[in-house]
Each structure stands twice: as C-alpha cells, then as structure tokens.
Design a protein around this motif. Sequence first.
Motif, PDB file in Angstrom:
ATOM      1  N   ASP A   1       0.825  -1.210   0.000  1.00 46.66           N
ATOM      2  CA  ASP A   1       0.000   0.000   0.000  1.00 46.66           C
ATOM      3  C   ASP A   1       0.863   1.265   0.000  1.00 46.66           C
ATOM      4  O   ASP A   1       0.525   2.255  -0.650  1.00 46.66           O
ATOM      5  CB  ASP A   1      -0.925   0.020   1.221  1.00 46.66           C
ATOM      6  N   VAL A   2       1.966   1.224   0.748  1.00 51.51           N
ATOM      7  CA  VAL A   2       2.875   2.374   0.796  1.00 51.51           C
ATOM      8  C   VAL A   2       3.403   2.671  -0.604  1.00 51.51           C
ATOM      9  O   VAL A   2       3.397   3.823  -1.062  1.00 51.51           O
ATOM     10  CB  VAL A   2       4.054   2.112   1.772  1.00 51.51           C
ATOM     11  N   PHE A   3       3.828   1.625  -1.317  1.00 48.42           N
ATOM     12  CA  PHE A   3       4.388   1.841  -2.653  1.00 48.42           C
ATOM     13  C   PHE A   3       3.327   2.216  -3.681  1.00 48.42           C
ATOM     14  O   PHE A   3       3.603   2.996  -4.593  1.00 48.42           O
ATOM     15  CB  PHE A   3       5.220   0.637  -3.096  1.00 48.42           C
ATOM     16  N   VAL A   4       2.124   1.713  -3.521  1.00 48.10           N
ATOM     17  CA  VAL A   4       1.042   2.136  -4.416  1.00 48.10           C
ATOM     18  C   VAL A   4       0.765   3.629  -4.212  1.00 48.10           C
ATOM     19  O   VAL A   4       0.634   4.383  -5.180  1.00 48.10           O
ATOM     20  CB  VAL A   4      -0.238   1.291  -4.199  1.00 48.10           C
ATOM     21  N   ALA A   5       0.715   4.068  -2.962  1.00 44.95           N
ATOM     22  CA  ALA A   5       0.492   5.494  -2.674  1.00 44.95           C
ATOM     23  C   ALA A   5       1.646   6.354  -3.191  1.00 44.95           C
ATOM     24  O   ALA A   5       1.415   7.400  -3.812  1.00 44.95           O
ATOM     25  CB  ALA A   5       0.296   5.697  -1.171  1.00 44.95           C
ATOM     26  N   LEU A   6       2.878   5.915  -2.949  1.00 46.03           N
ATOM     27  CA  LEU A   6       4.042   6.664  -3.459  1.00 46.03           C
ATOM     28  C   LEU A   6       4.038   6.698  -4.986  1.00 46.03           C
ATOM     29  O   LEU A   6       4.328   7.742  -5.587  1.00 46.03           O
ATOM     30  CB  LEU A   6       5.345   6.028  -2.962  1.00 46.03           C
ATOM     31  N   GLY A   7       3.710   5.581  -5.609  1.00 50.07           N
ATOM     32  CA  GLY A   7       3.648   5.532  -7.071  1.00 50.07           C
ATOM     33  C   GLY A   7       2.602   6.486  -7.614  1.00 50.07           C
ATOM     34  O   GLY A   7       2.848   7.193  -8.602  1.00 50.07           O
ATOM     35  N   ALA A   8       1.454   6.531  -6.973  1.00 51.66           N
ATOM     36  CA  ALA A   8       0.400   7.445  -7.412  1.00 51.66           C
ATOM     37  C   ALA A   8       0.848   8.902  -7.278  1.00 51.66           C
ATOM     38  O   ALA A   8       0.623   9.710  -8.185  1.00 51.66           O
ATOM     39  CB  ALA A   8      -0.881   7.196  -6.607  1.00 51.66           C
ATOM     40  N   MET A   9       1.510   9.226  -6.160  1.00 55.22           N
ATOM     41  CA  MET A   9       1.995  10.598  -5.968  1.00 55.22           C
ATOM     42  C   MET A   9       3.068  10.955  -7.001  1.00 55.22           C
ATOM     43  O   MET A   9       3.063  12.061  -7.549  1.00 55.22           O
ATOM     44  CB  MET A   9       2.532  10.775  -4.547  1.00 55.22           C
ATOM     45  N   LEU A  10       3.972  10.032  -7.276  1.00 54.11           N
ATOM     46  CA  LEU A  10       5.004  10.283  -8.291  1.00 54.11           C
ATOM     47  C   LEU A  10       4.387  10.451  -9.677  1.00 54.11           C
ATOM     48  O   LEU A  10       4.839  11.277 -10.469  1.00 54.11           O
ATOM     49  CB  LEU A  10       6.027   9.148  -8.320  1.00 54.11           C
ATOM     50  N   PHE A  11       3.366   9.659  -9.952  1.00 60.95           N
ATOM     51  CA  PHE A  11       2.690   9.756 -11.246  1.00 60.95           C
ATOM     52  C   PHE A  11       2.028  11.127 -11.406  1.00 60.95           C
ATOM     53  O   PHE A  11       2.109  11.758 -12.456  1.00 60.95           O
ATOM     54  CB  PHE A  11       1.669   8.632 -11.391  1.00 60.95           C
ATOM     55  N   ILE A  12       1.401  11.610 -10.350  1.00 58.22           N
ATOM     56  CA  ILE A  12       0.779  12.941 -10.372  1.00 58.22           C
ATOM     57  C   ILE A  12       1.857  14.013 -10.531  1.00 58.22           C
ATOM     58  O   ILE A  12       1.706  14.948 -11.341  1.00 58.22           O
ATOM     59  CB  ILE A  12      -0.068  13.173  -9.091  1.00 58.22           C
ATOM     60  N   LEU A  13       2.967  13.886  -9.785  1.00 55.93           N
ATOM     61  CA  LEU A  13       4.078  14.823  -9.910  1.00 55.93           C
ATOM     62  C   LEU A  13       4.613  14.836 -11.351  1.00 55.93           C
ATOM     63  O   LEU A  13       4.846  15.903 -11.916  1.00 55.93           O
ATOM     64  CB  LEU A  13       5.203  14.452  -8.947  1.00 55.93           C
ATOM     65  N   SER A  14       4.762  13.672 -11.932  1.00 58.21           N
ATOM     66  CA  SER A  14       5.229  13.577 -13.312  1.00 58.21           C
ATOM     67  C   SER A  14       4.291  14.280 -14.278  1.00 58.21           C
ATOM     68  O   SER A  14       4.744  14.994 -15.185  1.00 58.21           O
ATOM     69  CB  SER A  14       5.378  12.100 -13.699  1.00 58.21           C
ATOM     70  N   ALA A  15       2.999  14.103 -14.067  1.00 59.40           N
ATOM     71  CA  ALA A  15       2.011  14.756 -14.926  1.00 59.40           C
ATOM     72  C   ALA A  15       2.085  16.277 -14.791  1.00 59.40           C
ATOM     73  O   ALA A  15       1.993  17.004 -15.795  1.00 59.40           O
ATOM     74  CB  ALA A  15       0.606  14.260 -14.600  1.00 59.40           C
ATOM     75  N   ILE A  16       2.265  16.760 -13.566  1.00 58.21           N
ATOM     76  CA  ILE A  16       2.387  18.200 -13.340  1.00 58.21           C
ATOM     77  C   ILE A  16       3.632  18.743 -14.023  1.00 58.21           C
ATOM     78  O   ILE A  16       3.596  19.786 -14.685  1.00 58.21           O
ATOM     79  CB  ILE A  16       2.391  18.519 -11.833  1.00 58.21           C
ATOM     80  N   LEU A  17       4.751  18.032 -13.865  1.00 56.96           N
ATOM     81  CA  LEU A  17       6.004  18.474 -14.494  1.00 56.96           C
ATOM     82  C   LEU A  17       5.915  18.446 -16.015  1.00 56.96           C
ATOM     83  O   LEU A  17       6.437  19.333 -16.687  1.00 56.96           O
ATOM     84  CB  LEU A  17       7.162  17.606 -14.013  1.00 56.96           C
ATOM     85  N   GLN A  18       5.235  17.463 -16.571  1.00 55.93           N
ATOM     86  CA  GLN A  18       5.045  17.392 -18.027  1.00 55.93           C
ATOM     87  C   GLN A  18       4.206  18.545 -18.518  1.00 55.93           C
ATOM     88  O   GLN A  18       4.456  19.107 -19.588  1.00 55.93           O
ATOM     89  CB  GLN A  18       4.382  16.054 -18.411  1.00 55.93           C
ATOM     90  N   LYS A  19       3.179  18.898 -17.751  1.00 53.85           N
ATOM     91  CA  LYS A  19       2.271  19.987 -18.140  1.00 53.85           C
ATOM     92  C   LYS A  19       3.008  21.324 -18.145  1.00 53.85           C
ATOM     93  O   LYS A  19       2.746  22.179 -18.976  1.00 53.85           O
ATOM     94  CB  LYS A  19       1.073  20.026 -17.193  1.00 53.85           C
ATOM     95  N   GLU A  20       3.936  21.486 -17.197  1.00 55.64           N
ATOM     96  CA  GLU A  20       4.690  22.731 -17.095  1.00 55.64           C
ATOM     97  C   GLU A  20       5.663  22.919 -18.247  1.00 55.64           C
ATOM     98  O   GLU A  20       6.074  24.019 -18.542  1.00 55.64           O
ATOM     99  CB  GLU A  20       5.419  22.802 -15.757  1.00 55.64           C
ATOM    100  N   LYS A  21       6.079  21.839 -18.896  1.00 54.42           N
ATOM    101  CA  LYS A  21       7.035  21.942 -20.005  1.00 54.42           C
ATOM    102  C   LYS A  21       6.364  22.467 -21.195  1.00 54.42           C
ATOM    103  O   LYS A  21       6.047  22.861 -22.004  1.00 54.42           O
ATOM    104  CB  LYS A  21       7.628  20.565 -20.330  1.00 54.42           C
TER     105      LYS A  21
END
Length: 158
Positions: A138-158
């Motif tokens: 569960d910890v890694f699923v939550a971390l993965g989801a947060m990283l995925f959201i962070l990645s999407a935000i960073l992609q949008k900013e480019k």
Amino acid sequence: MNYFIIAILITVGDILTKKSICNNIKVGQKKEIVKKRLYFWHIKNKGAAYNSFEGHIKQIKCVSVIGMLYCAFHMGKSSKISNIAYSFLLGGGLGNFIERVKYGEVTDFIYIDNQKKSENAFIEKILQKSRPIFNIADVFVALGAMLFILSAILQKEK
C-alpha cells in the motif's frame, strides 16, 4: 535502470514482511513499535482500501490486473519519474494481488496513531476508523500514485 527489478524487489519485500507478521503476530493482535505512535496490528482485509468493496474480490482482482498490465506495458517508455511510479504501482499491486489470489484477503499491519483523542466516545470511534491499517504494498502504491501525479504536473509545465 531496470524498473521491473524495482517492482520485483517491492513485491518480494511486501510478501516477506506479511509472512513475518503472520508468523509472529496473531490476527487482531496489536504490538507497539514506537511508544503511542507506531504499531503492528495484524488484520485481514477482504476488500480494497479500508475494506471497501468487500465481497467483490473478482472485481478487485480484475481492476488490479488491468492496472498492473497498464503499468508493465508503459514502464520504460516514459520519463524517469513516471517509470519509477509505474514500478512502485506494479510492485505494490502485485504484492497485494498475490495474497488476494492465494488467500482471498490481504494482510495489513502498519498502524500509525496520530494521538488526537476525543473525550466523546462516538467521535473517538469515528477517528479510530479514519486511521488506516496498511502494508508495504500500500505504501508503494500510494508513493507511485503521488510520483505519477508529480510527473504529470512536471510534463504539463514543459
């Protein structure tokens, strides 16, 4: 970096910690690890998060397989952050999936008490239910989801 190795290590780590809990703590038993803060509390979860969708194990397994296949297919084809997110999601998902297939339930055991107590018994019961008991997957699923959201935000900013 081989992201599948990360996923496998997460899966193996999750399975080993669950096995250790099952061998050393009885179901329903709670052991204090850090005084009044962190506990190992062995429970069985027959649903998804917070025992939601209990009784719908086939649907949970189906959604899990679809999610894991999606992660496996896209892993290595994205940004580094997304690839790490996919490996975390795949590893955590696989750890819980294996247990669901093998036993029909998932072992949860990590409980963090935020020490906010209410003098009202009804309110305290609600607060206690809002504090999840979870596992390494569960910890890694939550971390993965947060990283995925962070990645999407960073992609949008480019």
